[in-house]
Scaffold this active site. Structure first.
Site, short mmCIF file in Angstrom:
data_model
loop_
_atom_site.label_atom_id
_atom_site.label_comp_id
_atom_site.label_asym_id
_atom_site.label_seq_id
_atom_site.Cartn_x
_atom_site.Cartn_y
_atom_site.Cartn_z
N SER A 1 5.82 -3.75 17.63
CA SER A 1 4.94 -4.69 16.95
C SER A 1 4.07 -5.35 18.03
O SER A 1 3.37 -5.01 18.65
CB SER A 1 5.94 -5.47 15.86
OG SER A 1 5.32 -6.38 15.25
N ASP B 1 4.51 1.02 6.89
CA ASP B 1 4.56 -0.31 7.46
C ASP B 1 3.87 -1.51 6.60
O ASP B 1 2.63 -1.20 6.54
CB ASP B 1 3.92 -0.29 8.65
CG ASP B 1 4.07 -1.42 9.69
OD1 ASP B 1 3.89 -2.66 9.00
OD2 ASP B 1 4.14 -1.31 10.93
N HIS C 1 8.21 -1.37 9.08
CA HIS C 1 7.73 -2.04 10.31
C HIS C 1 8.95 -1.87 11.51
O HIS C 1 9.81 -2.40 11.27
CB HIS C 1 7.49 -3.31 10.13
CG HIS C 1 6.75 -4.02 11.19
ND1 HIS C 1 5.58 -3.45 11.81
CD2 HIS C 1 6.93 -5.05 11.91
CE1 HIS C 1 5.11 -4.18 12.98
NE2 HIS C 1 6.04 -5.30 13.05
#
Ligand SMILES: [Ca+2]
Length: 503
Positions: free
Chosen positions: A182, A392, A430
């Site tokens: 991320s 995601d 994610h």
């Protein structure tokens, strides 16, 4: 796969006793002997295992699995900023350095990954990214804190961390690695661009690259269904209706890959038609109004501004997303107020293209991370492995394809296989989770087998140290089933029995 043997190899448990005695004293001696530029050693402690008190306010306790020397330190990065960090130096060290990234707008040392890395026998270092807490308030009026956040904290982690490792073990590390997802994926990418010497190998998961446009896209996703007005907006789609939308997305697109398994292998092949849920008359809560259909058409389309692609579209299948709560999403909110405009208050009911342009124009700390010139990293022999879940809900997986193609064009390389590989993971959310085969050693708690075929960090080690590049990575699903993931631009194709990779 000799490195796998190293990691799983037969070190007798009792040898820890011999180590611990000597290491305990060696560890404590560091407190007095460590002399590092602009750096204060906050604490040094030998930890056999168990819970330890973390720095900062993000979590209340951290876990140590492998016996190690824990060094807490603070490095002054300017007159108005500092990076807080920790080095976890395991007794059983295989000569490797591992730097860690952060998440969101944090502020939070990655304690889980400190434990993961050190138990995998890496000397592991993580920082607080230059501020404490998981929001953006620390950015307000402090460009140096933004510099730490955008690029400097990972550089500090590499430079100072390696010195601590050498001081403790009495010799330099052999190879340096980086692991993050991320924001951490963006940090890894930024480091390869800006400080190509810092790491020999980088794992950059679900990278938040093209950062300002990403925040703007998130803001616009929220706005599209009525944020910040929430349920009072005619475009708002309540959670129960989102479940209906998600079911309809699967009905239309799950079978495109040949298997109805709740996973859309290639979301970019899914042309979702929300009109299928249109109410015949008034809205009933079990169908969509025309306004809601229009909102979904916007959500499942790329975001453009002034005729330019700003960000790829939301992945169909990722409908369980925090962006659709009806509140303006917190990251673009904090980024705009505290980093871009330097105001504490802002009326998000008028948010739109103007604010998006402001984010991109100010580009705090040079954070964008949307450049293709990785020649410095390539030419020093660096290897980068990226991965991105295709469910995601907060960073579209199409952006990882887009960045790969940008690098290919910039470097005039039709394939980046020599130094840069991007694995696309169907059914993964994610960074982790989801119904897909989403466990492949990318984070703490995602290891199913200590094999380079199944663990992306070990695959990177094999590539850097053994010259064996990963062609695929095998993930494991919550039900224990495995699936082979393909590197872009190869496609994941069902042959009637299994998914394989084809050009
Ligand atoms: Ca499917």
């Amino acid at each position: 796969m000799y490195l796998t043997k190293l990691v799983t190899g037969g070190i007798p448990v009792l040898s820890g006793w011999n180590y611990a005695g000597g290491n305990y004293e060696k560890c404590l001696a560091l407190k007095a002997s460590l002399k590092l530029e602009n750096t204060t050693v906050l604490d040094v402690a030998y930890v056999a295992s168990g819970k330890v008190k973390p720095q900062g306010t993000c979590i209340t306790n951290a876990h140590v699995s492998a016996p190690l020397c824990r060094v807490q330190f603070s490095t002054q990065t300017s007159e108005t900023s500092e990076v807080r960090a920790e080095a976890w130096l395991p007794d059983e060290w295989y000569g490797r350095f591992l730097g860690l990234g952060n998440g969101g707008l944090g502020g939070c040392i990655a304690y889980d990954e400190l434990d993961y890395g050190s138990s995998m026998h890496f000397a592991t270092v993580g920082t607080n990214n230059g501020h404490d807490g998981n929001d953006g308030r620390a950015f307000l009026g402090n460009d140096e804190v933004l510099n730490d956040f955008a690029h400097r904290s990972i550089h500090v982690e590499a430079v100072i961390g390696k010195q601590i490792v050498e001081a403790y073990y009495g010799r330099p590390h052999d190879k340096a690695y980086y692991l993050g997802c991320s924001s951490g994926g963006r940090q890894g990418t930024q480091t390869a661009l800006k400080y190509p010497e810092d790491f020999d190998g980088i794992v950059a998961g679900a990278p938040a690259t093209d950062f300002n446009h990403l925040q703007h896209w998130r803001g616009m996703m929220g706005r599209t269904i009525g944020a910040p007005e929430g349920a009072s907006s005619p475009a708002f789609i309540p959670p129960a209706l989102w479940m209906l939308v998600a079911a309809e997305v699967l009905a239309q697109c799950d079978g495109l890959d040949g298997v109805r398994d709740g996973i859309i292998t290639e979301p970019d092949a899914c042309t979702f038609r929300p009109e299928a849920l249109l109410c015949r008359g008034e809205g009933s809560g079990k169908c969509l109004t025309l306004t809601q259909v229009d909102a979904l058409r916007t959500i499942y389309a790329p975001l453009y501004g002034d005729g330019e692609l700003l960000y790829p579209r939301f992945d169909p299948g990722a409908e369980d997303s925090p962006l659709f709560s009806g509140k303006f999403p917190p990251y673009p909110e904090d980024w705009l107020r505290f980093a871009v405009l330097n105001v504490t208050d802002f009326d998000f009911s008028t948010y739109g293209a103007v604010e998006g342009r402001a984010m991109e124009a100010v580009n705090p700390g040079g954070i964008a991370t949307f450049e293709g010139d990785l020649s410095g990293f390539r030419d020093r022999g660096g290897k980068l492995i990226s991965y991105h879940g295709r469910m995601d809900p907060v960073i579209p997986s199409g952006n990882s394809k887009r960045v790969y193609d940008l690098v290919a064009r910039t470097l005039r390389m039709p394939s980046l296989d020599d130094f840069y590989r991007t694995f696309l993971v169907p059914g993964m959310g994610h960074c982790k989770g989801g119904p897909g085969a989403a466990s492949f050693g990318q984070l703490e708690g995602t290891t199913t087998k200590n094999l380079s075929s199944h663990n992306i960090l070990l695959a990177l080690v094999d590539w850097v140290e053994g010259g064996v590049a990963p062609d695929t990575i095998v993930g494991t699903a919550p039900d224990g089933k495995e699936r082979t993931h393909c590197r872009y631009p190869m496609r994941s194709v069902w042959d009637g029995e299994n998914f394989g990779c084809e050009n």
